[in-house]
Enzyme design. Structure first.
Site, PDB file in Angstrom:
ATOM      1  CD  GLN A 122      67.928  41.085  -1.349  1.00 26.47           C
ATOM      2  OE1 GLN A 122      67.471  42.048  -1.965  1.00 26.47           O
ATOM      3  NE2 GLN A 122      69.016  40.467  -1.736  1.00 26.47           N
ATOM      4  N   GLY A 123      66.635  40.097   3.722  1.00 26.31           N
ATOM      5  CA  GLY A 123      67.579  39.882   4.817  1.00 26.31           C
ATOM      6  C   GLY A 123      68.623  38.844   4.454  1.00 26.31           C
ATOM      7  CB  SER A 125      74.207  41.696   3.895  1.00 24.99           C
ATOM      8  OG  SER A 125      74.159  41.766   2.504  1.00 24.99           O
ATOM      9  CB  SER A 157      67.206  48.212   1.366  1.00 22.27           C
ATOM     10  OG  SER A 157      68.537  48.347   0.973  1.00 22.27           O
ATOM     11  CD  GLU A 240      69.707  42.798  -5.458  1.00 21.06           C
ATOM     12  OE1 GLU A 240      69.839  41.610  -5.097  1.00 21.06           O
ATOM     13  OE2 GLU A 240      70.009  43.756  -4.727  1.00 21.06           O
ATOM     14  CD  GLU A 359      85.755  45.458  -5.869  1.00 22.00           C
ATOM     15  OE1 GLU A 359      84.606  45.340  -5.374  1.00 22.00           O
ATOM     16  OE2 GLU A 359      86.301  46.563  -6.041  1.00 22.00           O
TER      17      GLU A 359
HETATM   18  C1  LIG Z   1      72.734  50.841  -0.625  1.00 22.49           C
HETATM   19  C2  LIG Z   1      72.845  49.405  -0.199  1.00 22.49           C
HETATM   20  C3  LIG Z   1      71.704  48.649  -0.011  1.00 22.49           C
HETATM   21  C4  LIG Z   1      71.817  47.310   0.410  1.00 22.49           C
HETATM   22  N1  LIG Z   1      70.670  46.608   0.645  1.00 22.49           N
HETATM   23  C5  LIG Z   1      70.756  45.334   1.079  1.00 22.49           C
HETATM   24  C6  LIG Z   1      69.569  44.596   1.392  1.00 22.49           C
HETATM   25  O1  LIG Z   1      68.453  45.098   1.242  1.00 22.49           O
HETATM   26  N2  LIG Z   1      69.707  43.346   1.848  1.00 22.49           N
HETATM   27  C7  LIG Z   1      70.920  42.751   2.017  1.00 22.49           C
HETATM   28  O2  LIG Z   1      70.967  41.588   2.412  1.00 22.49           O
HETATM   29  N3  LIG Z   1      72.072  43.421   1.754  1.00 22.49           N
HETATM   30  C8  LIG Z   1      72.005  44.698   1.286  1.00 22.49           C
HETATM   31  N4  LIG Z   1      73.155  45.406   1.029  1.00 22.49           N
HETATM   32  C9  LIG Z   1      74.433  44.786   1.318  1.00 22.49           C
HETATM   33  C10 LIG Z   1      75.251  44.417   0.101  1.00 22.49           C
HETATM   34  O3  LIG Z   1      74.701  43.293  -0.549  1.00 22.49           O
HETATM   35  C11 LIG Z   1      76.675  44.164   0.587  1.00 22.49           C
HETATM   36  O4  LIG Z   1      77.169  45.403   1.053  1.00 22.49           O
HETATM   37  C12 LIG Z   1      77.574  43.648  -0.498  1.00 22.49           C
HETATM   38  O5  LIG Z   1      77.189  42.354  -0.890  1.00 22.49           O
HETATM   39  C13 LIG Z   1      79.040  43.638  -0.051  1.00 22.49           C
HETATM   40  O6  LIG Z   1      79.157  42.989   1.187  1.00 22.49           O
HETATM   41  P1  LIG Z   1      79.920  43.662   2.433  1.00 22.49           P
HETATM   42  O7  LIG Z   1      79.394  45.041   2.597  1.00 22.49           O
HETATM   43  O8  LIG Z   1      79.834  42.734   3.572  1.00 22.49           O
HETATM   44  O9  LIG Z   1      81.431  43.819   1.964  1.00 22.49           O
HETATM   45  P2  LIG Z   1      82.509  42.672   1.989  1.00 22.49           P
HETATM   46  O10 LIG Z   1      81.934  41.408   1.480  1.00 22.49           O
HETATM   47  O11 LIG Z   1      83.160  42.661   3.326  1.00 22.49           O
HETATM   48  O12 LIG Z   1      83.542  43.228   0.911  1.00 22.49           O
HETATM   49  C14 LIG Z   1      84.453  44.289   1.220  1.00 22.49           C
HETATM   50  C15 LIG Z   1      85.296  44.530  -0.025  1.00 22.49           C
HETATM   51  O13 LIG Z   1      86.063  43.340  -0.323  1.00 22.49           O
HETATM   52  C16 LIG Z   1      85.795  42.929  -1.664  1.00 22.49           C
HETATM   53  N5  LIG Z   1      85.758  41.465  -1.723  1.00 22.49           N
HETATM   54  C17 LIG Z   1      85.127  40.621  -0.862  1.00 22.49           C
HETATM   55  N6  LIG Z   1      85.310  39.333  -1.253  1.00 22.49           N
HETATM   56  C18 LIG Z   1      86.061  39.382  -2.374  1.00 22.49           C
HETATM   57  C19 LIG Z   1      86.583  38.377  -3.256  1.00 22.49           C
HETATM   58  N7  LIG Z   1      86.346  37.076  -3.074  1.00 22.49           N
HETATM   59  N8  LIG Z   1      87.322  38.789  -4.321  1.00 22.49           N
HETATM   60  C20 LIG Z   1      87.557  40.118  -4.554  1.00 22.49           C
HETATM   61  N9  LIG Z   1      87.096  41.115  -3.740  1.00 22.49           N
HETATM   62  C21 LIG Z   1      86.359  40.745  -2.672  1.00 22.49           C
HETATM   63  C22 LIG Z   1      84.423  43.510  -2.001  1.00 22.49           C
HETATM   64  O14 LIG Z   1      84.277  43.693  -3.390  1.00 22.49           O
HETATM   65  C23 LIG Z   1      84.471  44.829  -1.266  1.00 22.49           C
HETATM   66  O15 LIG Z   1      85.138  45.794  -2.035  1.00 22.49           O
HETATM   67  C24 LIG Z   1      73.090  46.731   0.612  1.00 22.49           C
HETATM   68  C25 LIG Z   1      74.237  47.497   0.399  1.00 22.49           C
HETATM   69  C26 LIG Z   1      74.125  48.817   0.003  1.00 22.49           C
HETATM   70  C27 LIG Z   1      75.382  49.615  -0.207  1.00 22.49           C
END
Ligand SMILES: Cc1cc2nc3c(=O)[nH]c(=O)nc-3n(C[C@H](O)[C@H](O)[C@H](O)COP(=O)(O)OP(=O)(O)OC[C@H]3O[C@@H](n4cnc5c(N)ncnc54)[C@H](O)[C@@H]3O)c2cc1C
Length: 376
Positions: A122-123, A125, A157, A240, A359
């Site tokens: 799933q692409g 992020s 992933s 999901e 969050e």
């Molecule tokens: C084990 C694992 C598997 C994953 N697999 C996939 C995958 O297969 N495909 C894929 O596309 N993605 C995948 N992800 C990515 C995942 O969807 C993102 O990590 C997640 O959506 C958070 O995005 P970010 O890491 O960019 O953090 P950010 O969006 O940068 O957030 C950082 C922090 O800020 C907080 N925050 C951000 N915006 C707000 C807001 N508006 N209000 C309050 N708090 C906020 C968040 O809660 C977090 O604590 C995976 C992540 C993990 C950990």
């Protein structure tokens, strides 16, 4: 087939075929070993028909209620035959293909995923756009009757194992936000795709950076309409948080039971165990209701964010309890059950991140379910 018959017949089949379904590797195994074992279990279950129940006949299924899929994943997980995280990717990606791909493409591809012949990823992020998907930058431009994709994804992933990817791209202007996104189904062996695995803190290269450099994708691989990728993503995310989470709840139930069996006398505070059990029960009750809504043909939406908050909370609580009860084994154990407890404890920290952070789920609940106003 109804659920009661399915349960009885599936349980009998699982008892009978237990030896073939077991992993050859000892303990947690490497991710490569887990993936190979997952394919073996899916293939056996598909060929015997179990993996086809609950999926539409037009994609190789045998029809019947989605509750059947819920029970299959629950039974496989409870018997420690699959790791729910990698098993349940099917529950996230197959419904999207069924809903949005051209029918002949879905009919060709979905059986490969169900049978374990293929892995999909799933692409969504990107660096800087995990929570804020609406600002994604990976660009697709129509050139000579095909999409040409350039950009980067991250945290994808299982990308290094995947033959296909459900990809979100920007086809509108950079300012078009969620209105200018298009989803597509991409073959991962297309020239121009580079996958660079990333190691998580539990020591596994589970996800990757994926780079797209002039990657050509046929127009008929578009999922849904051009510019409607946001709708695809918004429909995928509740999946999901439904059957996939039901499977995860079954796994947590099993691990909690195993912890209670394994912990030395007096190591567990009965009140703490009771509290975690109640949290797990609350999640499972909620998720069961979600399974029945899916069965009734309802469209799942923002309310599945409640399921995700409950699941992430109890997942961390189960492994916090393990840390309290068997700290030496969990932190230092190199043999026996130690490495698995340690790995799962560390992975449980990601429960409040993947599939939308805690969050963000709470924002959705506040804004869309409780009408508490917009983000500040
Ligand atoms: C084990 C694992 C598997 C994953 N697999 C996939 C995958 O297969 N495909 C894929 O596309 N993605 C995948 N992800 C990515 C995942 O969807 C993102 O990590 C997640 O959506 C958070 O995005 P970010 O890491 O960019 O953090 P950010 O969006 O940068 O957030 C950082 C922090 O800020 C907080 N925050 C951000 N915006 C707000 C807001 N508006 N209000 C309050 N708090 C906020 C968040 O809660 C977090 O604590 C995976 C992540 C993990 C950990």
């Amino acid at each position: 087939m109804n659920l009661d018959e399915f349960r009885v017949e599936l349980d009998a089949w699982l008892d009978e075929h237990d030896a073939e379904l077991r992993a050859e590797h000892e303990g947690v195994g490497t991710l490569e070993q887990q993936m190979a074992h997952l394919s073996q279990v899916k293939r056996l279950a598909y060929d015997a028909g179990w993996m086809r129940w609950g999926w539409p006949e037009r994609v190789g299924g045998l029809g019947g209620s989605p509750l059947l899929r819920g029970y299959l994943g629950e039974a496989l997980t409870t018997r420690d035959l699959v790791e729910p995280g990698i098993y349940s990717m099917t529950e996230v990606l197959a419904p999207t293909m069924i809903d949005y791909a051209r029918p002949d493409l879905a009919a060709e591809m979905v059986p490969r995923l169900l049978r374990g012949d293929e892995t999909w990823c799933q692409g969504f992020s990107e660096p800087g756009t995990g929570s804020n998907l609406g600002s994604l930058m990976c660009r697709a431009v129509e050139v000579d009757g095909a999409w040409r994709v350039n950009g980067q994804k991250v945290w994808t992933s299982l990308a290094q194992f995947a033959q296909r990817c459900v990809l979100l791209t920007r086809t509108g202007t950079p300012e078009s936000a969620h209105r200018g996104i298009t989803a597509m189904f991409v073959d991962m062996d297309t020239p121009g795709i580079t996958v660079r695995p990333l190691r998580t803190m539990h020591g596994v290269e589970e996800f990757s950076e994926v780079f797209f450099d002039d990657v050509v994708v046929p127009l008929d691989r578009t999922l849904g309409d051009v510019g409607q990728g946001w709708a695809v993503a918004m429909d995928l995310l509740p999946y999901e948080r439904s059957t996939a989470l039901w499977h995860r709840g079954a796994y947590l139930h099993r691990r909690l039971s195993q912890l209670i069996e394994q912990a030395p006398e007096g190591a567990l505070d009965p009140a703490a165990v009771g509290e975690v059990f109640c949290q797990l029960f609350a999640f499972r009750s909620r998720s069961l209701a979600t399974q029945h809504r899916l069965d009734a043909g309802e469209t799942l939406g923002a309310e599945t964010s409640i399921d995700k908050v409950l699941l992430a909370t109890v997942e961390q609580a189960v492994f916090d309890l393990a840390l309290d009860a068997i700290p030496d084994e969990l932190v230092l154990g190199d043999t026996g059950t130690g490495p698995r407890w340690r790995s799962e404890f560390l992975y449980s920290r990601a429960a409040t991140i993947y599939g939308g952070s805690a969050e963000i789920q709470r924002n959705i609940i506040a804004r869309r379910l409780l009408d508490l106003g917009a983000d500040r």
